[in-house]
Design an enzyme around this catalytic site. Structure first.
Site, mmCIF file in Angstrom:
data_model
loop_
_atom_site.group_PDB
_atom_site.id
_atom_site.type_symbol
_atom_site.label_atom_id
_atom_site.label_comp_id
_atom_site.label_asym_id
_atom_site.label_seq_id
_atom_site.Cartn_x
_atom_site.Cartn_y
_atom_site.Cartn_z
ATOM 1 N N THR A 1 18.069 95.937 -10.729
ATOM 2 C CA THR A 1 17.006 96.021 -9.727
ATOM 3 C C THR A 1 15.660 95.609 -10.302
ATOM 4 O OG1 THR A 1 15.694 97.616 -8.423
ATOM 5 C CG2 THR A 1 16.784 98.466 -10.357
ATOM 6 N N GLU B 1 13.112 97.172 -9.925
ATOM 7 C CA GLU B 1 12.399 98.391 -10.320
ATOM 8 C C GLU B 1 12.370 98.562 -11.848
ATOM 9 O OE1 GLU B 1 10.695 100.746 -8.612
ATOM 10 O OE2 GLU B 1 10.960 99.737 -6.681
ATOM 11 N N TYR C 1 14.788 106.360 -11.160
ATOM 12 C CA TYR C 1 15.746 105.353 -10.709
ATOM 13 C C TYR C 1 15.649 104.102 -11.576
ATOM 14 C CZ TYR C 1 17.743 101.642 -7.801
ATOM 15 O OH TYR C 1 18.451 100.566 -7.346
ATOM 16 N N LYS D 1 18.492 102.558 -14.090
ATOM 17 C CA LYS D 1 18.996 101.203 -13.925
ATOM 18 C C LYS D 1 18.795 100.373 -15.201
ATOM 19 C CE LYS D 1 20.743 100.490 -9.728
ATOM 20 N NZ LYS D 1 22.106 99.947 -9.514
#
Length: 321
Positions: free
Chosen positions: A123, A125, A147, A151
Site C-alpha cells: 500500500t 501508506e 496499518y 504493511k
C-alpha cells in the site's frame, strides 16, 4: 487449468480478482474467516464457481491446510485489517493480521507449494508523508499509522522470502483504489453514500475530516488486472500501481454531490474527530516504470469512478427504501 488461492476473497479486491480470474479460466480458491453469518455479498453472483476454504491469517495451521488443499499456481494475499483509522485503535491486532499474517502465508507457501507465485498486497501508506511530489520504489518508506507499519513489515517479508529462498514473490504497492464494493466506512464510499442518502431525503448532513488530504485514487477493477500481470512476468519484482494523479477529499465530495444535482457546500461539515492522529497529507504514484514493465495503465478516471459509486449507492438506497 491454472489455479489461484486468494486470501480476503470476500473483500473489494478479492471479489474483483476472483471474478477476473474465473473469466481467465482459472480454478479459484478463496480463503475466508469462518463466520456463522453469510458475508459473501460481494461474490454472491459467482460463489458457486469459487472453492471456499476456511482459514485465518492469525492461524498458521489453517493456512498450511489451505495451501496443501488448493495446491495453487498463484497465491494472492489480499486479506488485512485495512481500515487505517481503526488501526490506531487496534495496533497489536493490526500487526498480527496485516504484518505477521503475510509472513504466515509466505511460510505456508514455502513449506507446501514453493513453486507457487506469490503476490503481496502492499500500500501507498508505507510511504507516509513522503518528501517527493510523487512516490516510486526509490522513495523512502516512513509509514504514519499502525496499518502502514504492518504493511511495511509484510513488504520486507515478501522481499526476504524472495532473496532467502529464491521464491517468486512480488509486492504490488497499490495507491488508493475504490469501487461500489468499497466498505462503507472508507471515506470515498462514505461520501458517495452520504450524497445519495441526502438526495433521497434520508440524511441531512455529511460529516468529514480533513478535506485537503490528497490521494491518488483509481478503480479497483483496473488494479486487480495489474496484480495478475505482475505474476505473469518472467522474474519477480515490486511495482507501483496508481493513476499518477491526485485529488482532494473536497474534490471527491464536489463530484459526488454534483452527480445528484446538489451543492456539496450546503451539506458537508468538518468534524475534527475524523482527523487521523498522524495525518498523511498527499500521495501520488509514479507509474512510469510500471507502464513500461507491465504494459499497464488505468482506464477508468477518478470522476467516472465517483459517479459510478454514487449511482450504485442510489440504486441500493432506493431498493431498500
Amino acid at each position: 487449468m491454472p489455479s489461484a488461492l486468494i486470501t480476503g476473497v470476500t473483500g473489494q479486491d478479492g471479489s474483483y480478482l476472483a471474478e477476473y480470474l474465473l473469466q481467465q479460466d482459472y480454478q479459484v480458491y478463496g480463503l475466508q474467516r469462518w463466520n456463522s453469518t453469510n458475508n459473501h455479498i460481494r461474490i454472491d453472483d459467482f460463489i458457486d464457481d469459487v472453492n471456499i476454504l476456511n482459514g485465518d491469517l492469525a492461524d498458521q495451521s489453517s493456512l498450511d491446510r489451505a495451501v496443501k488443499e488448493a495446491e495453487p499456481d498463484e497465491v494472492y494475499n489480499l486479506a488485512a485489517l485495512s481500515f487505517v483509522p481503526e488501526s490506531f485503535n487496534q495496533p497489536v491486532n493490526t500487526g498480527n493480521i496485516t504484518g505477521l499474517g503475510a509472513t504466515r502465508v509466505l511460510e505456508a507457501v514455502r513449506k507446501y507449494k514453493m513453486d507457487a507465485k506469490f503476490y503481496q498486497a502492499s500500500t501507498s501508506e508505507i510511504f507516509g508523508n513522503a518528501p517527493d511530489d510523487t512516490q516510486s520504489l526509490d522513495t523512502p518508506f516512513q509509514p504514519r499509522s499502525p496499518y502502514g507499519v504492518s504493511k511495511l513489515y509484510a513488504y520486507w517479508s515478501t522481499v526476504n522470502y524472495r532473496e532467502a529462498y529464491d521464491m517468486y514473490t512480488t509486492n504490488g504497492i497499490l495507491f488508493n483504489h475504490e469501487s461500489p464494493r468499497r466498505g462503507k466506512n472508507f471515506v470515498t464510499r462514505k461520501i458517495t453514500r452520504g450524497a445519495a442518502r441526502i438526495a433521497e431525503g434520508q440524511q441531512n448532513t455529511l460529516e468529514l475530516g480533513n478535506l485537503d488530504a490528497k490521494r491518488d485514487w483509481g478503480h479497483a477493477k483496473d488494479y486487480i488486472k495489474a496484480m495478475h500481470l505482475m505474476l505473469q512476468q518472467d522474474e519477480p519484482g515490486d511495482y507501483i500501481i496508481g493513476t499518477g494523479e491526485h485529488h482532494t477529499v473536497r474534490e471527491c465530495a464536489q463530484i459526488a454531490f454534483d452527480e445528484v444535482g446538489l451543492d456539496w457546500n450546503e451539506y458537508v461539515e468538518v468534524n475534527e474527530k475524523f482527523f487521523r492522529p498522524a495525518e498523511v497529507d498527499a500521495l501520488r504514484a509514479d507509474i512510469s516504470e510500471t507502464k513500461k514493465k507491465l504494459d499497464w495503465e488505468p482506464e477508468i478516471s477518478f470522476e467516472e469512478l465517483i459517479r459510478e459509486m454514487v449511482q450504485v449507492d442510489l440504486e441500493e438506497i432506493r431498493k431498500d427504501a
